[in-house]
Enzyme design. Structure first.
Site, PDB file in Angstrom:
ATOM      1  N   GLU A 298     -35.773 -23.307 -13.213  1.00  0.00           N
ATOM      2  CA  GLU A 298     -34.921 -24.497 -13.078  1.00  0.00           C
ATOM      3  C   GLU A 298     -35.425 -25.474 -12.014  1.00  0.00           C
ATOM      4  O   GLU A 298     -34.803 -25.651 -10.949  1.00  0.00           O
ATOM      5  CB  GLU A 298     -33.470 -24.098 -12.779  1.00  0.00           C
ATOM      6  CG  GLU A 298     -32.773 -23.464 -13.962  1.00  0.00           C
ATOM      7  CD  GLU A 298     -31.256 -23.356 -13.797  1.00  0.00           C
ATOM      8  OE1 GLU A 298     -30.764 -23.462 -12.665  1.00  0.00           O
ATOM      9  OE2 GLU A 298     -30.584 -23.153 -14.804  1.00  0.00           O
TER      10      GLU A 298
ATOM     11  N   CYS B  11     -39.929 -35.227   2.783  1.00  0.00           N
ATOM     12  CA  CYS B  11     -40.749 -34.594   3.817  1.00  0.00           C
ATOM     13  C   CYS B  11     -42.081 -35.339   3.999  1.00  0.00           C
ATOM     14  O   CYS B  11     -42.431 -36.223   3.210  1.00  0.00           O
ATOM     15  CB  CYS B  11     -41.012 -33.141   3.427  1.00  0.00           C
ATOM     16  SG  CYS B  11     -41.947 -32.974   1.905  1.00  0.00           S
TER      17      CYS B  11
ATOM     18  N   GLU C  33     -30.943 -19.127 -20.781  1.00  0.00           N
ATOM     19  CA  GLU C  33     -29.804 -18.460 -20.135  1.00  0.00           C
ATOM     20  C   GLU C  33     -28.535 -18.933 -20.838  1.00  0.00           C
ATOM     21  O   GLU C  33     -28.222 -20.123 -20.823  1.00  0.00           O
ATOM     22  CB  GLU C  33     -29.726 -18.833 -18.647  1.00  0.00           C
ATOM     23  CG  GLU C  33     -30.941 -18.414 -17.843  1.00  0.00           C
ATOM     24  CD  GLU C  33     -30.829 -18.792 -16.360  1.00  0.00           C
ATOM     25  OE1 GLU C  33     -29.733 -19.180 -15.915  1.00  0.00           O
ATOM     26  OE2 GLU C  33     -31.856 -18.712 -15.664  1.00  0.00           O
TER      27      GLU C  33
ATOM     28  N   TRP D 180     -20.255 -20.467  -9.999  1.00  0.00           N
ATOM     29  CA  TRP D 180     -20.679 -21.639  -9.227  1.00  0.00           C
ATOM     30  C   TRP D 180     -19.866 -22.906  -9.455  1.00  0.00           C
ATOM     31  O   TRP D 180     -20.088 -23.904  -8.790  1.00  0.00           O
ATOM     32  CB  TRP D 180     -22.159 -21.933  -9.490  1.00  0.00           C
ATOM     33  CG  TRP D 180     -22.581 -21.893 -10.929  1.00  0.00           C
ATOM     34  CD1 TRP D 180     -23.166 -20.840 -11.573  1.00  0.00           C
ATOM     35  CD2 TRP D 180     -22.452 -22.932 -11.912  1.00  0.00           C
ATOM     36  NE1 TRP D 180     -23.412 -21.154 -12.888  1.00  0.00           N
ATOM     37  CE2 TRP D 180     -22.986 -22.431 -13.117  1.00  0.00           C
ATOM     38  CE3 TRP D 180     -21.942 -24.228 -11.885  1.00  0.00           C
ATOM     39  CZ2 TRP D 180     -23.014 -23.194 -14.305  1.00  0.00           C
ATOM     40  CZ3 TRP D 180     -21.978 -24.983 -13.055  1.00  0.00           C
ATOM     41  CH2 TRP D 180     -22.512 -24.459 -14.246  1.00  0.00           C
TER      42      TRP D 180
END
Ligand code: GAL
Length: 648
Positions: free
Chosen positions: A142, A153, A313, A321
């Site tokens: 994922e 960053c 899945e 979640w």
């Protein structure tokens, strides 16, 4: 049509494995995905590999007649690796450093981490690439989950500057493209450009769009790095990644170009709870999921996979979640599985074999309970396996008559500049899709520029940037085509086109958008379409045109414009208006328009019709009298499935 499961042998005592494998086969499962989070078990110390347990797991599954989808473990770099490269973690939009302790704690742009990913991929591929049990590979897990596509960053900043230099050649071209003369943002060198975050007020939109494009390209190259290694070490196996639902931060069509199969992770109840659905819909479809959510993604990922796609899945019971996590209605796990097959899935694989009694996902159901007893999901998987056996040869999916053009870039543009709060290309695409499905049509979701020949109806709900390839495809198609608001409203650099919207599309649509306005909810706009009263929401355009006008706003401005086979809408239609417009377009395209009973959807491709009932009450199957049922019958119970033969 195969069934599979996600399995974590490293979570269970070794002496359970053989029994697990035997029971998987007995349940009717044939493919097992393993090892996507197992890096710290594979390489407990830097450079020291422990293969014994994974060898044993693969052999155990193989001995039970199961095939293996092996994964690269790069979604969960171990602690020692993060300690070696403290700057490999992503920095979020608020400037905070992501910490170790969950997963996906990496930046796609960190070259040291990329080298580590190449190294571990090489090692796993070398070990299992030729194993006869291994039929496919999943890269990572994922991409982007938990908001991890975009990092601010230092590695991302550095690679962004290189990306910009390659795209623009000169900094003058960049200044031109971004309109940096505005608010004195002019750059003198590429190395002056930073990632677009933490600015006082909104950052330059072209800068943000390029950052989206860059971040998407980073996912593409990150994935390709692994696929190239896997193809070399493991020829003949399918390359797969598992994508997510309602997730647009990178271009999934582009990543899929390097894959053989697109797959996605389908959690219908979690998605209903977490996304934009009304309180009424959340209550009504509480245990079934919204009737169009899984199907929308099935059709999207079929497009990404160029016909080949899986559910990697599948929700098996309550998840952990979402804000609230109900149980599926009895029968719903089976119905979701059939729905996926109806849309052409090659494999539906359940997440996960057994509920874990420890760690983050201990409240997430599996096919089995933590005590090893079979849960409801397991029983329903068994039922699907029995259904498949009873049906025999069955090819439920063929070409669709309708294409919906969806652009990830379009969703970035509308997210950067919604102009009406909450307005998004993704939401529009879903609304139009849902409307088409409610009149019984099968839909392919395709990227801009895809070949549109063969379709009878093409819809482009929200396509702000129209590339030359997309323009050519719209020009070439014979299909009835409907464009929604904002089509062609921006150039590639995110400027208003010199000739005003719809920009390049004005070659096909003789009209000009002179002004746009957005309206808050509760201020609907009335449109009179030859006596039919339509309602708009959110967005309205003032259009000047000599083309035919089929509907007008109260002030007389054109709202629904037609030029030959092409329609343009100058408003965002509310549900009933959308239904009117889609039915009108489908009839003009010569398609049969049906009216689905609430909660019921059908697919009719490839010689079979399949109906799924997501309503909490029984519903009639929308079939012609005398239909020959091969599964179920004319009355669909809640969570019911019916399959019948469609005479050619
Ligand atoms: C997916 C993820 C799995 C697991 C699952 C729980 O997003 O790929 O690893 O976390 O959700 O529903």
């Amino acid at each position: 049509m195969k069934l599979g499961v996600c399995y974590y042998p490293e979570h269970w005592p070794q002496d359970w494995w053989a029994e697990d494998a035997r029971r998987m086969a007995d349940m009717g499962l044939s493919v097992v995905r393993i090892a996507e989070f197992a890096w710290s078990r594979i390489e407990p110390e830097p450079g020291q590999f422990d293969w014994a347990w994974l060898d044993q797991a693969v052999e155990t599954l193989y001995a039970a007649g199961l095939s293996v989808i092996m994964c690269t473990p790069t979604a969960t770099p171990p602690k020692w690796l993060v300690d070696q490269h403290p700057d490999m973690v992503a920095i979020n939009e608020q400037g905070q450093r992501r910490q170790f302790g969950s997963r996906r704690h990496y930046s796609f742009s960190h070259e040291g981490y990329r080298a580590e990913c190449a190294r571990i991929t090489e090692a796993v591929a070398e070990r299992y690439g030729q194993h006869p049990a291994v039929v496919a590979w999943q890269t990572d897990n994922e991409y982007g989950c938990h908001d991890t596509t975009i990092s601010y960053c230092a590695s991302a900043a550095r690679r962004f500057r290189l990306w910009l230099a390659a795209r623009y050649g000169t900094v003058e071209a960049l200044n031109q493209a971004w309109g940096t003369v505005f608010w004195s943002q002019v750059y003198r060198r590429f190395d002056e450009v930073d990632p677009p975050h933490l600015t006082v007020t909104e950052a330059n939109p072209s800068h943000r769009l390029d950052y989206n494009r860059f971040a998407s390209d980073e996912v593409v190259s990150f994935n390709r790095l692994q696929v190239d290694i896997l193809r070399r070490q493991s020829p003949g196996r399918d390359m797969i990644h598992n994508f997510m639902g309602f997730y647009t931060e990178f271009d999934h069509f582009a990543v899929s170009q390097d894959l053989d199969v697109a797959s996605w992770d389908s959690y219908p109840l979690g998605f209903l709870e977490q996304f934009w659905f009304s309180t009424e819909d959340k209550a009504r479809y509480l245990r079934q999921g919204h009737p169009d959510v899984a199907a929308f993604h099935h059709d999207l990922y079929r497009g990404c996979g160029r016909g080949r796609w899986w559910v990697m899945e599948q929700q098996p019971g309550p998840v952990n979640w979402a804000s609230f996590n109900p149980s599926p209605l009895p029968g719903m796990v089976r119905a979701w599985t059939w729905e996926a097959f109806a849309h052409g899935a090659e494999v539906v694989s359940y997440f996960r074999w057994r509920q874990a009694p420890f760690a983050q996902e201990q409240m997430h159901a599996g096919l089995n309970r933590p005590d090893r007893s079979e849960d409801i999901g397991g029983q329903e998987a068994r039922q699907v396996a029995a259904d498949i056996k009873a049906l025999g040869e069955f090819a439920p999916c063929g070409p669709s008559p309708v294409a919906l053009v969806f652009s990830y870039e379009g969703d970035w543009v509308t997210t950067i500049q919604p102009q009406a709060q909450g307005y998004r290309a993704l939401k529009e695409a879903f609304a139009w899709y849902s409307s088409l499905r409610q009149i019984g049509l099968d839909v392919d979701i395709v990227p801009p520029g895809a070949d549109l020949s063969g379709y009878r109806l093409v819809v482009a709900p929200c396509l702000p940037i129209v590339s030359p390839e997309a323009l050519a495809a719209f020009e070439a198609t014979e299909a009835v085509t409907v464009f929604g608001v904002r089509a062609g409203s921006k150039t590639r650099d995110l400027h208003i086109p010199g000739n005003l919207p719809p920009g390049e599309l004005s070659k096909l649509l003789p009209l000009t958008v002179q002004r746009v306005e957005s309206l808050r909810p509760g201020t609907p706009m009335a449109i009179d379409a030859n006596g039919a009263a339509l309602t708009g929401r959110d967005w309205r355009e003032d259009v000047s045109t000599h083309a035919e006008v089929l509907g007008r706003f109260e002030d007389g401005h054109p709202a629904w414009i037609r030029s030959g086979k092409r329609d343009y809408l100058a408003f965002a239609p509310q549900e009933s208006a959308l239904s009117h417009l889609m039915s009108d377009a489908a009839k003009r395209a010569g398609l049969t328009v049906m009216s689905m009973p609430e909660g019921v959807r059908i697919s009719q491709r490839g010689g079979f019709g399949i109906a799924i009932n997501s309503a909490p009450e029984p519903r009639p199957a929308p079939v012609a009298k005398g239909a020959e049922f091969v599964l179920g019958g004319p009355i669909l119970p809640p969570a019911g499935v019916a399959i019948w033969k469609v005479p050619s």
